[in-house]
Write a protein that holds these residues in place. Sequence first.
Motif, mmCIF file in Angstrom:
data_model
loop_
_atom_site.group_PDB
_atom_site.id
_atom_site.type_symbol
_atom_site.label_atom_id
_atom_site.label_comp_id
_atom_site.label_asym_id
_atom_site.label_seq_id
_atom_site.Cartn_x
_atom_site.Cartn_y
_atom_site.Cartn_z
ATOM 1 N N ILE A 1 -2.490 2.195 -4.631
ATOM 2 C CA ILE A 1 -2.120 3.589 -4.397
ATOM 3 C C ILE A 1 -3.372 4.298 -3.905
ATOM 4 C CG2 ILE A 1 -1.371 5.748 -5.454
ATOM 5 C CD1 ILE A 1 0.315 4.115 -7.395
ATOM 6 N N THR A 2 -3.302 4.894 -2.734
ATOM 7 C CA THR A 2 -4.513 5.442 -2.118
ATOM 8 C C THR A 2 -4.859 6.847 -2.591
ATOM 9 O OG1 THR A 2 -3.347 6.450 -0.250
ATOM 10 C CG2 THR A 2 -3.994 4.128 -0.035
ATOM 11 N N SER B 24 5.696 11.687 -10.314
ATOM 12 C CA SER B 24 4.289 11.533 -10.684
ATOM 13 C C SER B 24 3.788 10.133 -10.339
ATOM 14 C CB SER B 24 4.105 11.773 -12.186
ATOM 15 O OG SER B 24 4.712 10.733 -12.928
ATOM 16 N N GLN B 25 2.488 10.018 -10.157
ATOM 17 C CA GLN B 25 1.896 8.699 -9.925
ATOM 18 C C GLN B 25 2.109 7.803 -11.137
ATOM 19 O OE1 GLN B 25 -1.954 8.501 -8.023
ATOM 20 N NE2 GLN B 25 -2.540 6.684 -9.186
ATOM 21 N N GLU B 26 2.094 8.388 -12.322
ATOM 22 C CA GLU B 26 2.317 7.611 -13.540
ATOM 23 C C GLU B 26 3.676 6.916 -13.512
ATOM 24 O OE1 GLU B 26 2.172 8.266 -18.408
ATOM 25 O OE2 GLU B 26 2.287 9.997 -17.070
ATOM 26 N N GLU B 27 4.703 7.626 -13.037
ATOM 27 C CA GLU B 27 6.032 7.016 -12.959
ATOM 28 C C GLU B 27 6.059 5.911 -11.914
ATOM 29 O OE1 GLU B 27 10.767 8.228 -12.665
ATOM 30 O OE2 GLU B 27 9.226 9.788 -12.430
ATOM 31 N N MET C 42 0.851 -1.190 0.000
ATOM 32 C CA MET C 42 0.000 0.000 0.000
ATOM 33 C C MET C 42 0.889 1.244 0.000
ATOM 34 S SD MET C 42 -3.013 1.238 2.641
ATOM 35 C CE MET C 42 -2.003 1.302 4.117
ATOM 36 N N LEU C 43 0.721 2.071 -1.028
ATOM 37 C CA LEU C 43 1.424 3.351 -1.089
ATOM 38 C C LEU C 43 0.430 4.439 -0.727
ATOM 39 C CD1 LEU C 43 3.516 2.817 -4.341
ATOM 40 C CD2 LEU C 43 4.233 2.503 -1.962
ATOM 41 N N LEU C 44 0.560 4.922 0.492
ATOM 42 C CA LEU C 44 -0.350 5.930 1.031
ATOM 43 C C LEU C 44 0.232 7.295 0.689
ATOM 44 C CD1 LEU C 44 -2.854 6.574 2.719
ATOM 45 C CD2 LEU C 44 -1.506 6.153 4.769
ATOM 46 N N GLY C 45 0.009 7.725 -0.575
ATOM 47 C CA GLY C 45 0.619 8.956 -1.026
ATOM 48 C C GLY C 45 0.031 9.435 -2.336
#
Length: 366
Positions: free
Chosen positions: A255-256, A236-239, A227-230
């Motif tokens: 990804i939350t 970027s989230q895309e990366e 879980m990536l709480l960020g």
Amino acid sequence: MKTIQIINVRWFNATAWYGLYLARMLRDAGHETLVITEPDTAADAKAREWGFSPLHFDLNSSNPVRLLRAYSELRKLVTEFSPDIVNCHRGEGFILWGLLRKALGTFKLVRTRGDQRLPKNNLPNRWLHTNVADAVVATNSVMAKHFISTLHVPEEKVSTILGGVDTDKFVYSSEGRTDFRKKLGFDDSDFVVAMLGRFDEVKGQKELIEAVAKLYHEKGMKNLRLMLLGFDSATSQEEVESWIAVNNLQEINRITGKVDDVAAAISAMDLGVIASKWSETIARAAFEIMACERPLISTGVGVMPDFMDDEAMFEAGNVDALAAAIERAATDEVYRKRILRSQQKEIATLSGTNFLEKTLDLYRAL
């Protein structure tokens, strides 16, 4: 007591959080508190959200004319408000406050250093911190030692105050844990490894993804979940999602993004990870995880060795060391409970109340 907290930071990063959280606690404890921020920034917005009416001065300018105007405006503010303490949480504009401290002598000047960069050992810095500031607050022991040994600030003028966490807000919730895990598609048999923090190379999301992939694909630890709480920041989230895809972890990763109930999201963790490769001069995420009674492993950068046991730390940037630390925590319940007990003793001394009282003790002494 009357204080002015200078928080001229563009982002709502750890430095801004430290200054604004302190300002809020001072205000709530009945101390008249003014906040100065940079206009139209994330820190400015957070100050308003927390009920402040932040003041704005051109502290970050390098234009001599604008700085002279700012000095005049600040002098008027000090004369009218008559603060007991002015606390600068950033270096920009500190010279103006130093000059005002020398010219007026009506307030005590504190410089809090929460930036990851060690201050340069030059004449202006030595003069400001040694001869002008009445006290220097370091948010970790590495920074405190640098002020004393390199800038030769008298030891009695340097205080180490790590900060604190709102232990009323960050509390473990079994109901929140169940609901949040269900929302993510995780069940009780899953071992959820999690990181709390903005997406940035410094935070080590890439290394954490690679470590979990090693354990999941090579060690056969099929109960692992990540879980990536960020959310987007310097990275970027895309990366981040591309790293997840390369490591074939799409099925077990979540990804939350930003969440309303951070304590519930933290409660959903089985193991918190601080994988930062540098920085961590203020341990906001670590404190929140510990306050929610989740076991934590970490690199040994920044402030982390000030409150973490050696056996709960691993080498920064070393994927194999991180994987080994996760594997041990996931498979050795005795170890996991031991580091949790140790961290609970530490967090008992790192509440918001402790943070406020340590700061007030310094202010009163001045």
